[in-house]
Design an enzyme around this catalytic site. Sequence first.
Site, short mmCIF file in Angstrom:
data_model
loop_
_atom_site.label_atom_id
_atom_site.label_comp_id
_atom_site.label_asym_id
_atom_site.label_seq_id
_atom_site.Cartn_x
_atom_site.Cartn_y
_atom_site.Cartn_z
N TYR A 286 -1.21 0.90 9.84
CA TYR A 286 -1.79 -0.74 9.11
C TYR A 286 -0.31 -0.32 7.47
O TYR A 286 -0.03 -1.42 7.39
CB TYR A 286 -2.82 0.10 8.14
CG TYR A 286 -2.99 -0.76 6.53
CD1 TYR A 286 -3.00 -2.06 6.71
CD2 TYR A 286 -2.99 0.38 5.50
CE1 TYR A 286 -3.40 -2.07 5.32
CE2 TYR A 286 -2.50 -0.55 4.23
CZ TYR A 286 -3.50 -1.49 3.79
OH TYR A 286 -3.49 -1.93 3.13
N LYS B 67 2.26 -3.53 6.58
CA LYS B 67 2.50 -3.14 5.26
C LYS B 67 3.80 -3.04 4.55
O LYS B 67 4.84 -4.47 4.15
CB LYS B 67 1.52 -2.97 4.46
CG LYS B 67 0.16 -2.93 4.22
CD LYS B 67 0.31 -4.42 3.37
CE LYS B 67 -1.11 -4.84 3.33
NZ LYS B 67 -1.18 -6.09 2.58
N SER C 89 0.92 -0.82 0.17
CA SER C 89 0.19 0.52 -0.32
C SER C 89 0.50 1.48 0.16
O SER C 89 1.86 1.30 0.26
CB SER C 89 -0.83 -0.04 1.40
OG SER C 89 -1.48 1.63 1.12
#
Length: 325
Positions: A153, A157, A129
């Site tokens: 997040y 990642k 991402s």
Amino acid sequence: MAQIVITGGCGFLGQRLALALFAKGTLRLPDGADLSGFEIVLADRPGAQLDPALKGKITLKEVEITDAAQVRALITSRTKLVYHLAAVVSGQAEAEFDLGLNVNFDGTRNVLEAARAADCNLPVIGTSSLAVFGGALPEVLTEKTATHPGNSYGMAKAMSEMLMSDYRRKGFAEARTLRLPTIIVRPGAPNAAASSFASGIFREPLMGGSSVCPVSPDLKMWLASPETAIAALIRAAEVPTADWPSFSALNVPGVTATVAQMLDALEDVGGAEARAHVTMRPDPKIEAIVGTWPSAFDTSLADELGFQGDLSVREIVQRFKGALP
């Protein structure tokens, strides 16, 4: 029969990917071998829903990605390609730290360890991402830009990218990561992703409903269509081993647009009435996450490897509207 395994397979990308793989029929894998006549296994959490178009065509398995034994049983000697799409999305990962870390990082490690146990340098295609980036960034990013995530997040990642790259370096798996732009227009109901509004401001108005935009009109975003994402996933499985970059994360082509330009595209395609269905209502929590994401990339490396992007946001929105019943 050879298998292609897709984790998080009942998500909208996983199911579209399965349909696209069936339509393609044959893949040329990184080692040059042709893969055809394959079975597709969609692995997802218990209770996940399957598109009726796939019923009877695929094998559906209930798997908890955080359970190493279940993942090890999923990926076997019959598995010739793995797409690892299982993830907890950005807003939920920020709100539920342990869940996000367990799924997004530990789940990735479970998949890689299962691929390693298969002992055949199994191709594993994962997704990352824009959230891996943050802090002071150059105007245009490349694969050489350092990651500096500003949320949980993105942290998970970014760690997964490094893990994937190291498993590839060690020869444990032909692991490759695609950094996808924000995907629009996602079908179905809004989800817990911080970027969910980017689809909602098109999807609901074009279907006669209302939507809320929680960020500034001046916010710039890096965007791609579902079709571009699916094409990128397929292309990632076909690039020869020698051509893939040594650090295995690749920036996928996208288009840059401000939220104001996105709303202009909505009006171009759906008219003033559709735009009137969008209410601007700032949400500092959402903007604090999405506002750290970069909005412009030099994707010349992906271009050289045969990846293609969209022409414009308007093209993406027009395609979505054209597919509505």
